[in-house]
Design a protein around this motif. Structure first.
Motif, mmCIF file in Angstrom:
data_model
loop_
_atom_site.group_PDB
_atom_site.id
_atom_site.type_symbol
_atom_site.label_atom_id
_atom_site.label_comp_id
_atom_site.label_asym_id
_atom_site.label_seq_id
_atom_site.Cartn_x
_atom_site.Cartn_y
_atom_site.Cartn_z
ATOM 1 N N VAL A 12 5.826 28.620 -0.356
ATOM 2 C CA VAL A 12 5.679 28.395 1.078
ATOM 3 C C VAL A 12 4.554 27.387 1.271
ATOM 4 O O VAL A 12 3.434 27.589 0.825
ATOM 5 N N ALA A 13 4.900 26.259 1.875
ATOM 6 C CA ALA A 13 3.942 25.179 2.110
ATOM 7 C C ALA A 13 3.491 25.252 3.562
ATOM 8 O O ALA A 13 4.322 25.201 4.473
ATOM 9 N N LYS A 67 7.944 34.525 8.061
ATOM 10 C CA LYS A 67 9.328 34.338 7.606
ATOM 11 C C LYS A 67 9.382 34.329 6.070
ATOM 12 O O LYS A 67 10.253 34.962 5.469
ATOM 13 N N ALA A 68 8.442 33.633 5.445
ATOM 14 C CA ALA A 68 8.417 33.554 3.983
ATOM 15 C C ALA A 68 8.166 34.926 3.366
ATOM 16 O O ALA A 68 8.808 35.300 2.373
ATOM 17 N N VAL A 92 11.944 26.689 -1.273
ATOM 18 C CA VAL A 92 10.751 26.180 -0.600
ATOM 19 C C VAL A 92 10.879 26.536 0.878
ATOM 20 O O VAL A 92 11.931 26.315 1.480
ATOM 21 N N VAL A 93 9.806 27.072 1.452
ATOM 22 C CA VAL A 93 9.782 27.396 2.869
ATOM 23 C C VAL A 93 8.746 26.495 3.529
ATOM 24 O O VAL A 93 7.591 26.457 3.101
ATOM 25 N N VAL A 94 9.167 25.746 4.546
ATOM 26 C CA VAL A 94 8.277 24.844 5.277
ATOM 27 C C VAL A 94 8.481 25.041 6.772
ATOM 28 O O VAL A 94 9.530 25.506 7.209
ATOM 29 N N GLU A 123 14.791 19.838 -5.630
ATOM 30 C CA GLU A 123 15.789 20.264 -6.603
ATOM 31 C C GLU A 123 16.193 21.722 -6.375
ATOM 32 O O GLU A 123 16.893 22.303 -7.194
ATOM 33 N N CYS A 124 15.714 22.305 -5.266
ATOM 34 C CA CYS A 124 16.061 23.685 -4.972
ATOM 35 C C CYS A 124 16.351 23.821 -3.479
ATOM 36 O O CYS A 124 16.255 22.851 -2.730
ATOM 37 N N ASP A 125 16.692 25.025 -3.059
ATOM 38 C CA ASP A 125 16.950 25.270 -1.640
ATOM 39 C C ASP A 125 15.665 25.107 -0.829
ATOM 40 O O ASP A 125 14.568 25.359 -1.338
ATOM 41 N N VAL A 126 15.842 24.703 0.426
ATOM 42 C CA VAL A 126 14.707 24.537 1.338
ATOM 43 C C VAL A 126 15.044 25.258 2.646
ATOM 44 O O VAL A 126 16.124 25.053 3.204
#
Length: 143
Positions: free
Chosen positions: A9-10, A23-24, A108-110, A134-137
């Motif tokens: 999580v960024a 959410k993350a 990745v959660v943004v 390279e992965c789900d976002v």
């Protein structure tokens, strides 16, 4: 539906960060995933285009220290281990892509502000993360 094991999580350390973190955390708990909390500090030289003929190391160190302190507060609040709290310096999209590979991240959660026009759905950082990942976002809508 895929099961996520390592979620990154960024966050940007603003008052909006808890919306993304909540959410993350929920996604992490639902999948039994490891949560990695990341903040990217942009180099001070970027703001000035490298045109200032002075040493900005001390200022950069202060920004880095403040970011680590704030990230630690969020980490404690949302139950993220110290080892999974990362502050790095660079361009946010590039650093997040690097960490995705290094940490074997599969989600990745943004945060995302609903922009209009050119950046119709995502902000520039969220857009950059999405288009090079390279992965789900997961882009969490900031209200």
């Amino acid at each position: 539906m895929p099961t996520y094991k390592n979620m990154l999580v960024a966050i940007d350390l603003t008052e909006e960060a808890p919306q993304v973190l909540e959410k993350a955390r929920a996604m992490s708990d639902a999948h039994g995933a490891n949560l990695i909390l990341v903040h990217v500090v942009e180099p001070v030289g970027y703001a000035y285009g490298g045109d200032i003929p002075m040493d900005l190391t001390e200022l950069q160190d202060q920004l880095d220290k403040a970011a680590r302190e704030q990230l630690s507060v969020y980490g404690e609040q949302y139950g993220v281990d110290k080892a999974n709290q990362i502050v790095t310096v660079g361009r946010p999209e590039s650093e997040i892509h690097r960490l995705v590979k290094e940490q074997a991240v599969d989600l990745v959660v943004v945060g995302s502000h609903g922009r209009k026009g050119f950046q119709l759905l995502l902000g520039s950082t969220a857009n950059g993360v999405l288009h090079g990942s390279e992965c789900d976002v997961l882009a969490v809508r900031i209200r």
